[in-house]
Write a protein that holds these residues in place. Sequence first.
Motif, PDB file in Angstrom:
ATOM      1  N   ALA A  66      -5.663  -1.412  -1.667  1.00  0.00           N
ATOM      2  CA  ALA A  66      -4.480  -2.235  -1.429  1.00  0.00           C
ATOM      3  C   ALA A  66      -4.489  -2.844  -0.032  1.00  0.00           C
ATOM      4  N   THR A  67      -5.167  -2.201   0.896  1.00  0.00           N
ATOM      5  CA  THR A  67      -5.205  -2.712   2.262  1.00  0.00           C
ATOM      6  C   THR A  67      -6.333  -3.721   2.462  1.00  0.00           C
ATOM      7  N   LEU A 104      -4.692   3.341  -1.424  1.00  0.00           N
ATOM      8  CA  LEU A 104      -4.446   2.841  -0.074  1.00  0.00           C
ATOM      9  C   LEU A 104      -5.569   1.929   0.421  1.00  0.00           C
ATOM     10  N   ALA A 109       0.832  -1.207   0.000  1.00  0.00           N
ATOM     11  CA  ALA A 109       0.000   0.000   0.000  1.00  0.00           C
ATOM     12  C   ALA A 109       0.865   1.255   0.000  1.00  0.00           C
TER      13      ALA A 109
END
Length: 87
Positions: free
Chosen positions: A63-64, A60, A52
Amino acid sequence: MTMCLNITGVNLSLLSRVMSSRLSRGTYNGGLLSTEAGTLARVAADMTITTAGYLGQSQLLNATLLPSLVICVASIAATFGTYNTLY
């Protein structure tokens, strides 16, 4: 770090009370396997946070949370597939 170890100790203590006696014997017992699962979860979380960071703020959230979704779905599928063999 100390807080994490204390929580792990409490979780393993509770696990030992509810765990089947079949799972509490041998080298690969429930306590060892739950500790290893926690370690693998920390590795996956660290890799997700690192990825991330490379992707930047715009990606963010995706990706998390996307790897967490995949792990959650895989865990549920594994539970459904192996639940009856745990007894």
